[in-house]
Design a protein around this motif. Structure first.
Motif, PDB file in Angstrom:
ATOM      1  N   ALA A  67      47.415  10.921  13.079  1.00 41.95           N
ATOM      2  CA  ALA A  67      48.543  10.281  13.751  1.00 41.95           C
ATOM      3  C   ALA A  67      48.995  11.110  14.953  1.00 41.95           C
ATOM      4  N   ARG A  68      49.038  12.422  14.775  1.00 43.52           N
ATOM      5  CA  ARG A  68      49.465  13.304  15.875  1.00 43.52           C
ATOM      6  C   ARG A  68      48.508  13.194  17.056  1.00 43.52           C
ATOM      7  N   GLN A  69      47.206  13.268  16.770  1.00 46.70           N
ATOM      8  CA  GLN A  69      46.234  13.218  17.859  1.00 46.70           C
ATOM      9  C   GLN A  69      46.165  11.844  18.507  1.00 46.70           C
ATOM     10  N   ALA A  70      46.420  10.811  17.726  1.00 47.60           N
ATOM     11  CA  ALA A  70      46.350   9.447  18.254  1.00 47.60           C
ATOM     12  C   ALA A  70      47.650   8.991  18.898  1.00 47.60           C
ATOM     13  N   GLN A  71      48.694   9.847  18.860  1.00 48.44           N
ATOM     14  CA  GLN A  71      49.998   9.490  19.416  1.00 48.44           C
ATOM     15  C   GLN A  71      50.586   8.258  18.712  1.00 48.44           C
ATOM     16  N   MET A  72      50.440   8.252  17.381  1.00 50.58           N
ATOM     17  CA  MET A  72      50.987   7.167  16.576  1.00 50.58           C
ATOM     18  C   MET A  72      51.766   7.772  15.422  1.00 50.58           C
ATOM     19  N   THR A  73      52.654   6.978  14.839  1.00 47.90           N
ATOM     20  CA  THR A  73      53.376   7.452  13.662  1.00 47.90           C
ATOM     21  C   THR A  73      52.471   7.299  12.439  1.00 47.90           C
TER      22      THR A  73
END
Length: 223
Positions: free
Chosen positions: A46-52
């Motif tokens: 989630a962090r790397q994909a810029q998603m929650t």
């Protein structure tokens, strides 16, 4: 440099597919970059994909489900590449099949890596529904590859190539971790007297595949 905006919740089907593919591409990039599978939790993804994290769960029930989807994409591309190699040969022999199969597999290390942990890790933590879907997709892939091999070298029947595919995957699962040891073990195996215990994935895989094909050819001929 501007920080990318986090993904918002997708509502349209094409947006959902875009988000799902973004997660797969992010995971692929991380794993190809050297990240261990054990490090690729959904928080990190989630962090790397810029998603929650909650958004990630809308697309994959857990890390293992994500890895299954990634393996499906990798094997689909591998199948295309294998077909191209076989199509380029004017006459395909069993030896060429073994070399092309091993070479195309070696060119897809992430696929081999995921296959090597498929029965021991990935398939142990996925819902029966997702496993059923994956196994049906796998069966279709095996059947398609068997048909592809038969068209290239019709000396063996489709049933023999289907058996070959099943055994080839089992061989890949066992051989890949032997040929890609951890750094400490690789240092130990570098000792000259331990050379017989070293494995080279592509050449050893090709040798094993050729033995399988010759055995199937012999069994078919003797009937």
């Amino acid at each position: 440099m501007t920080t990318p905006e986090p993904f918002q919740r997708a509502r349209r089907p094409e947006q959902k597919e875009e988000r799902r593919q973004h997660l797969l591409d992010t995971a692929r990039t991380a794993l190809r970059g050297g990240m261990e599978v054990s490090e690729l939790g959904l928080n990190e993804l989630a962090r790397q994909a810029q998603m929650t994290k909650s958004n990630v769960y809308r697309y994959f029930e857990n890390r293992e489900a994500l890895l299954l989807a990634l393996l499906e994409e990798e094997t689909a591309q591998w199948s295309v590449d294998l077909g191209a190699l076989l199509a380029a040969a004017p006459r395909v022999t069993l030896e060429q099949i073994a070399r092309a199969f091993a070479g195309s597999s070696a060119a897809h290390p992430l696929m081999c890596r995921l296959f090597s942990i498929l029965p021991s890790i990935i398939e142990r933590n996925v819902s029966p529904e997702r496993l059923t879907e994956f196994k049906r997709n796998s069966l279709a892939l095996l059947a398609g590859a068997a048909e592809q091999l038969h068209r290239a070298a019709p000396a063996l029947p489709v049933a023999a190539y289907l058996s070959f595919m099943r055994q080839a995957i089992a061989l890949m699962i066992g051989l890949w971790p032997l040929a890609t040891p951890a750094e400490a073990l690789a240092g130990v195996l570098a000792q000259p007297e331990l050379r017989p215990l070293r494995y080279d994935f592509e050449s050893d895989f090709a040798s094993g595949l050729l033995l399988l094909l010759r055995g199937l050819d012999s069994a078919t001929t003797s009937k």
